[in-house]
Design an enzyme around this catalytic site. Structure first.
Site, PDB file in Angstrom:
ATOM      1  CB  ILE A 296      37.375  51.337  38.545  1.00 29.64           C
ATOM      2  CG1 ILE A 296      37.448  49.661  38.310  1.00 29.64           C
ATOM      3  CG2 ILE A 296      38.400  52.928  39.178  1.00 29.64           C
ATOM      4  CD1 ILE A 296      38.282  49.785  39.363  1.00 29.64           C
ATOM      5  CD  GLU A 319      16.989  59.982  36.707  1.00 31.55           C
ATOM      6  OE1 GLU A 319      16.207  60.498  37.103  1.00 31.55           O
ATOM      7  OE2 GLU A 319      17.105  58.969  35.948  1.00 31.55           O
ATOM      8  CE  LYS A 412      39.811  42.904  28.200  1.00 33.03           C
ATOM      9  NZ  LYS A 412      41.079  42.510  29.972  1.00 33.03           N
ATOM     10  CG  ASN A 449      40.013  40.838  33.392  1.00 36.78           C
ATOM     11  OD1 ASN A 449      40.444  41.917  32.133  1.00 36.78           O
ATOM     12  ND2 ASN A 449      39.710  40.094  32.664  1.00 36.78           N
ATOM     13  CB  SER A 453      34.273  45.461  37.894  1.00 34.58           C
ATOM     14  OG  SER A 453      34.832  43.837  36.660  1.00 34.58           O
ATOM     15  CB  THR A 474      36.321  32.122  25.595  1.00 37.17           C
ATOM     16  OG1 THR A 474      36.739  32.396  26.135  1.00 37.17           O
ATOM     17  CG2 THR A 474      34.757  32.728  25.442  1.00 37.17           C
ATOM     18  NE  ARG A 542      33.031  36.671  24.110  1.00 36.90           N
ATOM     19  CZ  ARG A 542      32.468  37.030  25.519  1.00 36.90           C
ATOM     20  NH1 ARG A 542      31.526  37.372  25.663  1.00 36.90           N
ATOM     21  NH2 ARG A 542      33.273  37.392  26.513  1.00 36.90           N
TER      22      ARG A 542
END
Length: 631
Positions: A296, A319, A412, A449, A453, A474, A542
């Site tokens: 982003i 870096e 979220k 989402n 990304s 999942t 999860r």
């Protein structure tokens, strides 16, 4: 070597110039001979300097009109216009030159009317014939087999694609399919429109094509999904031209043929933005982006640079990421004042120095940890980076008089069930309440989402498909909102222009997408069959994961804004003294690595948050229903 190259480069132009001068001489001779043949009042004659004068004047006009800049291989209407201009102006200039030389003695006026017609015909004919020959010829020495293709879409993009394909000996266009009623039975560039989009499978089978080319750059996401489903049903390979917004943004060329990307099918229809307001907020301003090397953050940097910021300061703790985005921006925007700061946002001294030295007027805080399962057992690290570092940058922005501070948040953070979501929600609370006591405008932007990304599900699925599977999902009912990286960044920029301080903005993200459907579509785009060639395995939710995400809490009373696709959540205050005390206590727990105390601090700020080390599919919805709100 350089001399030979120069001669080689000049030679074709010299040959064309010689050809055109010979044609001009021939046209003058034909025009004059034709005039005397039609009206034989005297014999045709030419004086000594007649042809040199004609060729000198006409040659100068050929050069002036830019006739030699056109390439015969791509002769088109602009070249024909140059020929007509050169012929008409040449006739006038030649008449003027001959009048000054000998008062047009021996040159009837009608010759000056016949000459441009003959000249235009003799100049245009060979060019058009040469292009036709190059477009239609079959290279007998071409080793690659010609592939029969069907173009999906007969609008301007389809016609432009046809022109390009006619120059490529690898493809042979059979025709088009299109839903426009006025095109049925018509021909585009000599090729028929063979049916509608829904007839695509039948047309492809009857014509024996080997590839489908989708030329619908302006199609909506739903239309694109429908077309791809039809292409899938044929069993043939298919490609597409880029979307219009990608062409406009410079991310692709108009007629570039590429594979259909998952962004073409799951990215939502383009949102109309108020670019005038966005430019007023950023053009000529000093901007700082934290996490500027991430997915982003880097796109934010590109768009801020494109909008004409006076200076851009990129803060990044990686870096390599800082080197990469710095090199890209320096190449693409050499006039931009670019500052790279290799620092961690939790380093107060480094951040204070950056804000004092570069004096940003707008700060976009994109630096954060975002991987839900990874952070679930890393509370201290997640809190330190997503809460304390945010507090650090926000306080410094307030102290240094930054005009606008934009926090990049996530869906979220609504009814959080994960450490990541809880930390982002606390960061939102801090910025909202600090904004109520500051002249800096603190604005929060939430979105779902982001396709492709770093660390997201799309690169994971792509690698699993490349490895032959299985693709791991999942839960079969898990769904998520999706948007493209450029769209997410445009929302952030729009929100920064709309916000007056303390707001939480979120985009109307349309319908959520089931992760199972995403996996199946990506497998099909790879030319495989889901479930057979590439198996899909369900692994169970999860820790910290939800079956579905939300953009607003039930108590936030969201409302519309001036922008049709952006919504506003109402501000929910927390007693400032209590908030400061809890955050300070949490910071001390971070220093001592006391996660038990840190849990208590989080729970005091988010009473509805439920701690769990594992998550089971059966209890996710019940957890959500138990949450009644935050104090």
């Amino acid at each position: 070597m350089s001399l030979r190259k120069t001669i080689a480069a000049i030679h074709p132009r010299a040959a064309v110039a010689l050809h055109d001068l010979l044609v001009a001489a021939l046209a003058w001779w034909i025009a004059k001979t034709l005039r005397y043949a039609l009206m034989p009042d005297a014999g045709v004659s030419f004086f000594a300097l007649e042809f040199p004068l004609v060729l000198l004047v006409q040659g100068l006009l050929f050069t002036w009109t830019g006739l030699y800049k056109g390439v015969w291989r791509f002769a088109s209407l602009p070249d024909l216009w140059n020929i007509l201009r050169a012929a008409a102006l040449g006739s006038f200039a030649i008449g003027l030159a001959l009048f000054l030389y000998n008062r047009l003695e021996g040159v009837p006026r009608s010759v000056l009317l016949l000459y441009p017609v003959v000249l235009a015909t003799l100049l245009g004919g060979p060019r058009l014939l040469y292009r036709y020959w190059k477009d239609s010829r079959v290279d007998l020495f071409e080793s690659k087999a010609v592939k029969r293709v069907l173009i999906v879409g007969a609008d301007r993009a389809g016609e432009a694609l046809l022109r390009d394909l006619r120059r490529d000996s690898r493809y042979s266009v059979v025709g088009f399919v299109d839903d426009q009623g006025n095109l049925r039975g018509a021909k585009i560039g000599g090729f028929p429109v063979l049916g509608t989009l829904d007839q695509l499978p039948d047309v492809a089978r009857e014509t024996g094509v080997e590839m489908l080319l989708i030329a619908l750059p302006g199609a909506s996401t739903a239309q694109m999904r429908h077309v791809v489903e039809l292409c899938d049903s044929t069993g043939l390979p298919y490609r597409t031209v880029p979307r219009l917004e990608d062409v406009v943004a410079g991310r692709a060329h108009f007629n570039e043929i590429k594979e259909v990307a998952i962004e073409d099918l799951l990215g939502r229809d383009a949102v109309e933005l108020d670019w005038t307001a966005i430019r007023e907020n950023l053009t000529g301003r000093r901007v700082l982006v934290t996490g500027g090397g991430g997915s982003i953050g880097s796109e934010l940097c590109r768009q801020v640079a494109r909008l004409g910021a006076q200076s851009l300061t990129v803060v990044e703790n990686s870096e390599y990421n800082l080197y990469r985005i710095g090199k890209e921006l320096a190449t693409e925007y050499p006039e931009l004042i670019l500052n790279g700061v290799l620092a961690d946002c939790s380093d107060r001294v480094a951040m204070a120095h950056a804000l004092a030295e570069y004096r940003p007027q707008v700060v976009f805080h994109a630096a954060a940890y975002k991987h839900v399962p990874l952070l679930q057992n890393q509370l201290r690290t997640g809190f330190r980076n997503n809460v304390l570092a945010t507090r650090n940058v926000a306080e410094l922005a307030h102290e240094h008089g930054v005009e606008c501070f934009v926090l990049i948040s996530t869906d979220k953070a609504v009814n959080p069930t994960s450490v990541m979501g809880a930390c982002k929600r606390i960061a939102e609370i801090w910025c909202q309440n600090l904004g109520a006591r500051s002249t800096t405008r603190f604005i929060t932007v939430r979105f779902g989402n982001v396709l492709d990304s770093a660390g997201s599900v799309v690169p994971l699925f792509r690698q699993q498909i490349r490895d032959g599977g299985p693709v791991t999902v999942t839960h079969p009912e898990m769904s998520r909102y999706f948007m493209t990286i450029p769209e997410a960044c445009q929302l952030i920029l729009q929100a920064s222009s709309l916000g007056r301080g303390g707001e939480i903005f979120a985009l109307d993200m349309g319908e959520p997408v089931k992760i199972r459907d995403l996996a199946e579509q990506m497998i099909r785009l790879a030319g495989k069959k889901p479930g057979t060639e590439i198996p899909i395995v369900y692994t169970g939710l999860r820790a910290g994961e939800k079956l579905f995400e939300e953009l607003f809490h039930a108590l936030e009373n969201y409302s519309a804004t001036a922008h049709a696709k952006i919504f506003l959540a109402q501000h929910r205050e927390v007693p400032w003294e209590l908030l400061q005390a809890v955050i300070n206590k949490a910071a001390e727990a971070v220093e001592r690595f006391d996660e038990e105390e840190l849990r208590r601090c989080v729970s005091s700020l988010l009473p509805s948050f439920r701690w769990s080390d594992t998550a089971q599919p059966a209890n996710v919805v019940s957890i959500r229903r138990q949450e009644s709100g935050e104090k």
